[in-house]
Write a protein that holds these residues in place. Sequence first.
Motif, PDB file in Angstrom:
ATOM      1  N   GLY A 151      74.408   2.103  69.086  1.00  0.00           N
ATOM      2  CA  GLY A 151      73.862   0.999  69.860  1.00  0.00           C
ATOM      3  C   GLY A 151      74.975   0.303  70.626  1.00  0.00           C
ATOM      4  O   GLY A 151      75.976   0.902  70.994  1.00  0.00           O
ATOM      5  N   ASN A 152      74.791  -0.981  70.867  1.00  0.00           N
ATOM      6  CA  ASN A 152      75.800  -1.750  71.599  1.00  0.00           C
ATOM      7  C   ASN A 152      76.627  -2.668  70.717  1.00  0.00           C
ATOM      8  O   ASN A 152      77.549  -3.325  71.206  1.00  0.00           O
ATOM      9  N   ASP A 153      76.289  -2.700  69.422  1.00  0.00           N
ATOM     10  CA  ASP A 153      76.900  -3.742  68.598  1.00  0.00           C
ATOM     11  C   ASP A 153      77.788  -3.262  67.462  1.00  0.00           C
ATOM     12  O   ASP A 153      78.381  -4.072  66.763  1.00  0.00           O
ATOM     13  N   ARG A 154      77.921  -1.929  67.271  1.00  0.00           N
ATOM     14  CA  ARG A 154      78.716  -1.514  66.116  1.00  0.00           C
ATOM     15  C   ARG A 154      79.242  -0.089  66.281  1.00  0.00           C
ATOM     16  O   ARG A 154      78.728   0.706  67.077  1.00  0.00           O
ATOM     17  N   TYR A 155      80.295   0.187  65.501  1.00  0.00           N
ATOM     18  CA  TYR A 155      80.832   1.531  65.364  1.00  0.00           C
ATOM     19  C   TYR A 155      80.709   1.929  63.895  1.00  0.00           C
ATOM     20  O   TYR A 155      80.811   1.079  63.000  1.00  0.00           O
ATOM     21  N   VAL A 156      80.530   3.208  63.651  1.00  0.00           N
ATOM     22  CA  VAL A 156      80.496   3.731  62.288  1.00  0.00           C
ATOM     23  C   VAL A 156      81.694   4.662  62.119  1.00  0.00           C
ATOM     24  O   VAL A 156      81.872   5.619  62.886  1.00  0.00           O
TER      25      VAL A 156
END
Length: 399
Positions: A151-156
């Motif tokens: 998405g636009n709000d996180r990295y995994v």
Amino acid sequence: MSSKTESASIPIERGWEDIREGVKRICERFPNAYWVQLDHEAAYPTQFVQALTEAGYLGALIPEEYGGAGLPLSAACAVLETIHDSPCNAAACHAQMYTMGTVLRHGSEAQKRKYLPGIASGALRLQAFGVTEPTTGSDTTQLKTRAEKKGNDRYVINGQKVWTSRVLHSDLMLLLARTTPADQVRKRSEGLSVFLVDLRAAEGREGGKGVEIRKIDAMLNHNTCEVFFDNLEVPAENLIGVEGQGFKYIVDSMNAERILIASESLGDARYFIRRAGDYARERVVFARPIGRNQGVQFPIARAHAQTIAAELVVRKAAALFEAGRDCGAEANMGKMLAAEAAWAAAEACLQTFGGFGYAREYGIERKWRETRLYQTAPISTNMILAYVAQHVLGLPRSY
């Protein structure tokens, strides 16, 4: 020939004497016995780090507007050199100084205001630098730790780091991970990104969500660990700078790191030279001070000459860094020369002390072990020679 009086004037010329005196007073509160006990217990020097923090020395490079001292790199060099010119060791806290380069030069204003005041005051600790991996070592551009945007709000993030010192005693970690697969970039240094990982949110110390930390049983008490990332979620706002440009940001930190580590080596060298000289004057064997023997004198004298020469290169590197000019060659050569001078001094000192050098109460064997590290880390001597051969002398790339 130079006189003893002229030689003794050299420390005055190094500058930042007020800082050196203040750090020296702190170090006097933590004698060799303190470090021996920590060594036995494989414990972290919490009180020592706290004393440096409260005095403002670990926030030396943080601008005043964010609660730091706003001093140049040469001032931080003076702090670390003075620490190592004593029984103390700065490995427990020096990372905060060189990781500042990445945050200060490439972090957003929001990131600086959110984190730097807490780091400067000691409320937050930024001591962990997650770069090296078990399968790639110094080949940083081929690291395997992967950060995928969701998405636009996180990295995994998934992967593994090794030789990550102080992570069990740090609230934040500066982490380098690949955001674009290596086979999809034009240059191997592209596609790497830097993240400021909040280990508190990841519950890293308890082996909780997303992070597992395992301490490595090593020769040195540097609280070094392996770190495993398993679907660790990091807010997108914790990306430093532009995605994919992280390698360049890390290089900024690496140049500062080389110069600061070189300063520690200079301090180590001076410590060993002083201790060796004092002992050689006092120790009497065969009815004469052992310092009268050229076999004892010459290694100490050579180490002193190497230290003075290395110091000139390190000073130049710091001046170039502060001027915003390219300092890669000087930073690397200075680190190599200072580390070699420190090791020569350590060897001379241990040999001068003879059997007593191995007794923990003298503090020589511990400092000897600690000094040897800088032949290998944070960059090995051979890697520096390869860099100089290619980038300074124009020889073909060897790797």
